[in-house]
Design an enzyme around this catalytic site. Structure first.
Site, mmCIF file in Angstrom:
data_model
loop_
_atom_site.group_PDB
_atom_site.id
_atom_site.type_symbol
_atom_site.label_atom_id
_atom_site.label_comp_id
_atom_site.label_asym_id
_atom_site.label_seq_id
_atom_site.Cartn_x
_atom_site.Cartn_y
_atom_site.Cartn_z
ATOM 1 N N GLY A 186 4.344 -6.679 5.527
ATOM 2 C CA GLY A 186 4.053 -7.716 6.525
ATOM 3 C C GLY A 186 2.570 -7.779 6.851
ATOM 4 N N ASP A 232 -2.252 -2.013 10.481
ATOM 5 C CA ASP A 232 -2.548 -1.875 9.043
ATOM 6 C C ASP A 232 -3.279 -3.085 8.461
ATOM 7 O OD1 ASP A 232 -1.410 0.612 8.867
ATOM 8 O OD2 ASP A 232 0.496 -0.098 8.032
ATOM 9 N N LYS A 242 0.853 -1.213 0.000
ATOM 10 C CA LYS A 242 0.000 0.000 0.000
ATOM 11 C C LYS A 242 0.871 1.240 0.000
ATOM 12 C CE LYS A 242 0.714 1.194 4.589
ATOM 13 N NZ LYS A 242 1.535 2.344 5.021
HETATM 14 O O1 C5P Z 1 0.123 -1.982 15.137
HETATM 15 P P1 C5P Z 1 1.538 -2.126 14.710
HETATM 16 O O2 C5P Z 1 2.260 -3.212 15.451
HETATM 17 O O3 C5P Z 1 1.707 -2.268 13.223
HETATM 18 O O4 C5P Z 1 2.252 -0.746 15.055
HETATM 19 C C1 C5P Z 1 3.652 -0.604 15.098
HETATM 20 C C2 C5P Z 1 4.022 0.575 15.958
HETATM 21 O O5 C5P Z 1 3.665 1.800 15.299
HETATM 22 C C3 C5P Z 1 3.313 0.637 17.284
HETATM 23 O O6 C5P Z 1 4.011 -0.091 18.265
HETATM 24 C C4 C5P Z 1 3.319 2.114 17.589
HETATM 25 O O7 C5P Z 1 4.569 2.508 18.107
HETATM 26 C C5 C5P Z 1 3.186 2.747 16.226
HETATM 27 N N1 C5P Z 1 1.793 3.108 15.876
HETATM 28 C C6 C5P Z 1 1.175 4.169 16.505
HETATM 29 N N2 C5P Z 1 -0.116 4.500 16.166
HETATM 30 C C7 C5P Z 1 -0.774 3.811 15.233
HETATM 31 C C8 C5P Z 1 -0.162 2.716 14.572
HETATM 32 C C9 C5P Z 1 1.127 2.393 14.911
HETATM 33 O O8 C5P Z 1 1.770 4.822 17.370
HETATM 34 N N3 C5P Z 1 -2.028 4.168 14.901
#
Ligand code: C5P
Length: 308
Positions: free
Chosen positions: A106, A140, A14
Site C-alpha cells: 500500500g 513506509d 520491499k
Molecule cells: O505509519 P503507518 O500508518 O504505516 O503505521 C501503521 C502502524 O504501525 C502505526 O499505527 C503504529 O501502530 C505502527 N508503527 C509504529 N512505529 C513505526 C511505524 C509504525 O509503532 N515506526
C-alpha cells in the site's frame, strides 16, 4: 481519443534486510532503524488523465477499492499543486503484492502515484518534498519515493540512500494469514527494544560494496510474530526444510523471505515450498536506478489531446 493515453507504473514491494526497534516514542510510534530494499514483486498501476478536479479509483481487490486507499490519498495530496489548474486522474490498481504481509504494498502504491504525478503533472517537487508528503500518508512511504536500498530511521521518515548493493535472488513466502502492524508493535515490551547493531552492520557492508552478510540479517519483530502466529512459524519451518539457509520476516509480517546468490539454489527451494501449497514467489532485488521509469511522453501527448 488516443488509445495510448494511459501509462503503467510499477509499485515495487520491499523487504527489510534488518529492522531494529530502538524504543517507543511519545507519539505512540516506535523509533526504528531498518535497511530496506525494493524487490521485483510489484503492484501495477495504470494512470489515465481524466476530467479536471477528479480522482477516480478502481482496484481488482474489491475491499481495497475505497476512497481512503493510500494511492487515492496520494493523488489528492498533490492535485492542488499543479500550476495548470486541478488536473484529473483515473487510478487503476492491479494488486499483486499480498496485503498485511509486511511487504509495503500500500505504501509503495502511494509513492508510485506521487512520483508519477509529480512527473506527469510537472509539479517540480524534489525527492525531499515528495518524502515529506509521503510521510503524512504512512511511515513506509518515504522509502519508496526513491527505492533501491536505504537505511531508514525515525518512524520511517528519515531515509538515507545507500549505493545499490549485491543484486540477489529472493524467495518470498506468504503464510495464509495477515498480521496487523499496530498489534505487532503494541505487543512489544521494553525487553524487545535494543540497539541498531544489525542495521549499522548491513548499512556499512552495503556502503563498502561488500557481499550481503546473510548471517547478520535481523528483525526485532520476528520473535513475537513467530511466537503468536502459528501459521508464520509453520511457513518458516517449511522454508528451512526446503533448504533455505537463512529465513527472515519482512517488516511486521506475515511474509518471510530467503536470499540466494545462485538461481539454481533459489529455484530448488521455490519448487519445494510451492509443493506444500504455500503462496511463494521467486523474485529478486530491484536497484534504485530501476525503480521509477519515465512514463512521460505518452501522458503529455494525452493531456494535449484532452485540452484539444
Ligand atoms: O505509519 P503507518 O500508518 O504505516 O503505521 C501503521 C502502524 O504501525 C502505526 O499505527 C503504529 O501502530 C505502527 N508503527 C509504529 N512505529 C513505526 C511505524 C509504525 O509503532 N515506526
Amino acid at each position: 481519443m488516443s488509445p495510448q493515453r494511459s501509462v503503467f507504473v510499477p509499485a515495487y514491494a520491499k523487504i527489510n534486510w534488518t529492522l531494529d526497534v530502538l524504543g517507543r516514542r511519545d507519539d505512540g510510534y516506535h523509533e526504528l532503524k531498518s535497511v530496506m530494499q525494493t524487490i521485483a514483486l510489484a503492484d501495477v498501476i495504470r494512470l489515465t488523465p481524466t476530467e479536471p478536479g477528479t480522482v477516480f479509483f478502481d482496484c481488482d481487490v474489491p475491499e481495497l477499492g475505497v476512497q481512503d486507499n493510500l494511492a487515492v490519498r496520494a493523488a489528492h495530496a498533490v492535485q492542488h499543486l499543479a500550476l495548470s489548474g486541478s488536473p484529473g486522474v483515473r487510478i487503476e490498481l492491479n494488486k499483486r503484492v499480498p496485503t498485511q504481509a509486511g511487504l509495503g504494498g500500500g505504501s509503495s502504491d502511494a509513492a508510485a502515484v506521487l512520483v508519477a504525478l509529480n512527473a506527469l503533472w510537472s509539479l517540480g517537487l524534489g525527492t525531499t518534498e515528495l518524502e515529506r508528503i509521503g510521510a503524512d500518508l504512512g511511515s513506509d512511504v518515504p522509502f519508496f519515493i526513491r527505492g533501491g536500498t536505504s537505511v531508514v530511521g525515525g518512524r520511517g521518515e528519515q531515509v538515507e540512500p545507500l549505493p545499490d548493493g549485491e543484486q540477489l535472488w529472493l524467495i518470498v513466502a506468504k503464510p495464509p494469514i495477515g498480521v496487523p502492524t499496530p498489534a505487532v508493535f503494541r505487543a512489544l515490551t521494553p525487553d524487545d527494544f535494543g540497539h541498531s547493531v544489525a542495521s549499522d552492520a548491513i548499512a556499512e557492508a552495503t556502503r563498502n560494496g561488500d557481499p550481503m552478510p546473510f548471517d547478520l540479517l535481523h528483525n526485532d519483530l520476528e520473535r513475537g510474530v513467530l511466537h503468536n502466529f502459528a501459521a508464520v512459524a509453520q511457513a518458516h519451518d517449511a522454508l528451512r526444510r526446503a533448504g533455505a539457509p537463512v529465513v527472515r520476516m519482512s517488516g511486521s509480517g506475515s511474509a518471510l523471505f530467503a536470499p540466494f546468490r545462485m538461481l539454481d539454489a533459489a529455484a530448488e527451494v521455490y519448487t519445494s515450498v510451492a509443493a506444500t501449497g504455500l503462496p511463494v514467489w521467486l523474485t529478486h532485488t530491484i536497484a534504485a536506478r530501476a525503480v521509477h521509469g519515465e512514463p512521460l511522453a505518452a501522458w503529455q501527448s494525452a493531456e494535449e489531446e484532452l485540452r484539444g
